[in-house]
Design an enzyme around this catalytic site. Structure first.
Site, PDB file in Angstrom:
ATOM      1  N   GLU A   1       1.252  -1.216   0.062  1.00  0.00           N
ATOM      2  CA  GLU A   1       0.310   0.277  -0.247  1.00  0.00           C
ATOM      3  C   GLU A   1       0.929   0.888  -0.092  1.00  0.00           C
ATOM      4  O   GLU A   1       1.741   1.203   0.808  1.00  0.00           O
ATOM      5  CB  GLU A   1      -0.780   0.355   1.282  1.00  0.00           C
ATOM      6  CG  GLU A   1      -1.538   1.475   1.091  1.00  0.00           C
ATOM      7  CD  GLU A   1      -3.086   1.282   2.283  1.00  0.00           C
ATOM      8  OE1 GLU A   1      -4.318   2.059   1.917  1.00  0.00           O
ATOM      9  OE2 GLU A   1      -3.235   0.402   2.752  1.00  0.00           O
TER      10      GLU A   1
ATOM     11  N   CYS B   1      -6.372   0.715   2.149  1.00  0.00           N
ATOM     12  CA  CYS B   1      -7.801   2.173   2.551  1.00  0.00           C
ATOM     13  C   CYS B   1      -7.718   2.360   1.912  1.00  0.00           C
ATOM     14  O   CYS B   1      -8.638   3.812   1.001  1.00  0.00           O
ATOM     15  CB  CYS B   1      -7.079   2.468   3.290  1.00  0.00           C
ATOM     16  SG  CYS B   1      -7.452   1.963   5.597  1.00  0.00           S
TER      17      CYS B   1
ATOM     18  N   ASN C   1     -12.077  -3.291   0.081  1.00  0.00           N
ATOM     19  CA  ASN C   1     -11.321  -3.298   1.099  1.00  0.00           C
ATOM     20  C   ASN C   1     -11.890  -2.753   2.381  1.00  0.00           C
ATOM     21  O   ASN C   1     -12.681  -1.748   2.519  1.00  0.00           O
ATOM     22  CB  ASN C   1     -10.043  -2.034   0.876  1.00  0.00           C
ATOM     23  CG  ASN C   1      -9.286  -2.480   1.909  1.00  0.00           C
ATOM     24  OD1 ASN C   1      -8.363  -3.245   2.156  1.00  0.00           O
ATOM     25  ND2 ASN C   1      -9.022  -1.420   2.769  1.00  0.00           N
ATOM     26  N   GLU C   2     -12.074  -4.053   2.969  1.00  0.00           N
ATOM     27  CA  GLU C   2     -12.112  -3.928   4.677  1.00  0.00           C
ATOM     28  C   GLU C   2     -13.706  -2.991   4.320  1.00  0.00           C
ATOM     29  O   GLU C   2     -14.244  -2.618   5.936  1.00  0.00           O
ATOM     30  CB  GLU C   2     -11.418  -2.512   5.368  1.00  0.00           C
ATOM     31  CG  GLU C   2     -10.424  -3.907   5.453  1.00  0.00           C
ATOM     32  CD  GLU C   2      -9.282  -3.249   7.226  1.00  0.00           C
ATOM     33  OE1 GLU C   2      -8.430  -3.301   7.666  1.00  0.00           O
ATOM     34  OE2 GLU C   2      -9.519  -1.564   7.204  1.00  0.00           O
TER      35      GLU C   2
END
Length: 653
Positions: free
Chosen positions: A45, A239, A370-371
């Site tokens: 990331e 994120c 994502n998440e």
């Protein structure tokens, strides 16, 4: 006398029982699960200056003046705002609208603009560098642009000159060799000669990039990744896939093609943490989706791209696209598969070929969101799944189970995803070391059929989640090693796993802990890195049982263990983690094998101080040590050092 004889007899019995109870049994002829080639991988990331200022080797920050403050990172020398202006050509080039205009009068001395780099510029003696710029003379000329590398002691380390002429944009470049090594150099661009200069995409790249690719990646960082022999690389996060809002989300189509047409945006970690405000953190996307696929291929890893599912970060804005407007998001996913796998006759396959890779990348899997969590995620996931599986039925999907490994969010998603027959469920765990030790049996009772598990983000926290005081100490790494024995033992369920985050600049981080730390010149692996590397490079092909008192070894007498066969290398591999402060002696009974020789190879990662960390000053405070021992037969006697992770290789006939 009889009492003494009885006492001695009882002591002998107790001793024999103790030996029996401490004997480890390996049943090497009874494999229980195949270990997937993707078992151990890496998670990338763009956090902690992981891309710009890190893996992407560009040395000039804000090279196209597209930061919120156009001259952030730059300083005007011997001039003022009347001499240096930022102009906008948004109608002509909407993805890269800004450029700098420098005006120099007939009798005026040269004017310079100085770039500070990413917390300075790391440069090396004897290495070549390329300075490039897009420029034109809108008035006057010809003019001269000088590029000068300046060391931290203000001495010149190298320079080039470029003659600029003509009223049309042209690309110019020139090479020079650096005279000295410096961690905190900077670069000055001087403009000499009367006229009006227009400049954009000012760039400085070292020649010694990974595979010596012009405009490529930082070699030492890629080498650390390649040395892990990862089964996959997940990108671009994390994120940043979601963004703080949807305008700030990651859009892969803006990251391919010419670098001057890759639209710069603010990195969502720019303002995320009060303890680490980083106003100069943006994404140039010089490291874009083509480069990610290329990197995966270079290091022998499967590519795992993650795409936005129409939801921004639920901790930030929770902005969500209405399902009736989700079509463009789904199309982006379909087009990405075509970009990776399509023939050169297709639109996106043709672009891949134009970028230099006619052959398909053979993408096999993709993450949707994502998440993300809640019913809104499930609704959108179903839309993506239906549309993509219809066109690409063999692509496997990674699906989010939320932010935590337990609780209401997790339970809801885990239940719904299994009912949907999800391919792979992505579980995340950022917890203290005690949690990792206690959860080494987490997957022992998971169903063997149905959805598989991706342990997609995990790292032991020495303090607490998102704390700036977290350390990559040996206690955290050792607890992760113990937990990973449980992942490997349950390879029938767990298909993939990766530590997160991956990279962190020592002068520009936002989150700790991280797997690899670096400054502008050097990089080092943490103890956690070596744990990951030892699992990945000693993966094996099949899990076999290793038990103590007929039970899987997950904490008994402070021991955690797993065993596997490597059918390719003809080896039996044992991984043994001793989390005790005491040395442990264990007898290991190897059943169902014929040894090739009497040599046993050991790799040991150990330190008696759980708070020990590696650092730039002591990068090898904790590193693996190799040694051999000779022992005949199928009974081994091993002494496991205190606080140690030991990998044992036994050659087989």
């Amino acid at each position: 006398m009889w009492k003494r004889m009885i006492t001695a007899g009882l002591m002998c019995i107790f001793y024999l029982l103790a030996i029996a109870q401490s004997k480890l049994i390996v049943q090497a002829d009874k494999p229980v699960a195949k270990i997937q080639p993707t078992m151990w991988g890496i998670f990338f990331e763009d956090i902690n200056f992981g891309a710009d200022g890190g893996l992407y080797a560009e040395l000039i920050k804000n090279r196209s003046f597209e930061f919120t403050k156009p001259l952030m990172g730059w300083k005007v020398l011997k001039g003022n705002n009347e001499n240096v202006l930022i102009l906008n050509r948004s109608k002509e080039t909407p993805k890269n609208p800004r450029f700098a205009e420098i005006k120099i009068g007939a009798d005026q001395k040269p004017i310079g603009i100085e770039n500070e780099g990413f917390r300075g510029m790391g440069v090396k003696q004897g290495v070549g560098y390329t300075f490039s710029v897009e420029a034109k003379m809108s008035q006057g000329g010809p003019g001269i642009i000088h590029g000068q590398l300046i060391g931290s002691d203000k001495k010149a380390l190298g320079s080039v000159s470029i003659s600029v002429k003509g009223a049309n944009w042209q690309s110019y470049k020139a090479d020079f060799v650096c005279a000295s090594t410096d961690e905190k150099a900077h670069f000055v661009v001087w403009f000499e000669g009367a006229g009006t200069y227009n400049v954009d995409m000012l760039s400085l790249f070292p020649h010694d990039t990974w595979k010596n690719r012009p405009g490529g990646l930082r070699k030492d960082l890629v080498q650390l990744l390649a040395d892990m022999k990862p089964g996959f690389i997940r990108f671009p996060g994390g994120c940043i896939v979601e963004g703080r809002n949807l305008a700030n989300r990651y859009q892969w189509k803006n990251t391919v093609g010419p670098t001057n047409q890759r639209q710069v945006i603010m990195n969502r970690w720019n303002t995320e943490f009060a303890h680490k405000q980083t106003p100069d953190y943006f994404q140039s996307f010089g490291l874009g989706f083509y480069e990610y696929f290329q990197l995966a291929e270079d290091i022998g890893a499967e590519a795992l791209p993650i795409i936005n599912c129409g939801m921004a970060c639920q901790f930030n804005s929770a902005e969500t696209v209405d399902t009736t407007d989700l079509g463009s998001y789904v199309q982006d996913a379909l087009d990405l598969i075509e970009f990776a796998n399509g023939s050169v006759q297709t639109k996106w396959g043709r672009l891949r070929a134009k970028l230099g890779h006619p052959a398909p990348f053979n993408l096999k899997m993709m993450g949707i969101g994502n998440e993300n969590w809640g019913p809104q995620y499930i609704t959108r996931l179903k839309i993506f799944t239906t549309a993509i599986k219809k066109q690409y039925p063999n692509i496997e999907f990674v699906n989010s189970s939320g932010t935590d490994p337990s609780g209401e969010r997790f339970d809801y998603l885990n239940t719904r995803l299994r009912k949907m027959h999800a391919d792979i469920i992505d579980e995340h765990y950022y917890r203290n070391p005690a949690w990792f030790l206690a959860n080494a049996r987490r997957y022992d009772d998971y169903p063997r059929d149905g959805s598989k598990i991706f342990a997609g983000e995990y790292a032991a926290q020495s303090d607490k989640i998102a704390s700036p005081d977290n350390k990559n100490n040996w206690q955290c790494a050792l607890s992760e090693a113990a937990f990973m024995t449980g992942l490997e033992r349950n390879a029938a369920v767990v298909k993939m796993a990766s530590y997160a985050p991956l990279l962190a600049h020592v002068d520009a981080w936002q989150w700790t802990p991280d797997l690899i730390w670096f400054n502008n010149l050097h990089a080092y692996g943490t103890p956690n890195y070596y744990v990951q590397k030892l699992f990945s490079t000693n993966k094996g092909t099949e899990v076999v049982p290793i038990t103590l008192n007929s039970e899987s070894i997950a904490g008994q007498d402070s021991l955690y263990a797993t065993a596997c066969l490597d059918q390719t290398a003809h080896e039996l591999i044992l991984k043994l983690v001793n989390v005790s402060k005491d040395q442990k002696h264990h007898e290991i009974d190897l059943k169902g094998i014929k040894r090739a020789n009497d040599i046993i190879s050991l790799t040991i990662l150990q330190n008696s101080n759980l708070q020990t960390c590696n650092s730039l000053q002591q990068p090898e405070a904790i590193v693996p040590v190799n040694k051999n021992m000779n022992e005949k037969g199928n009974t081994l006697n091993l002494d496991l050092a205190p606080y140690s992770f030991t990998v044992v290789h036994i050659a087989l006939k």
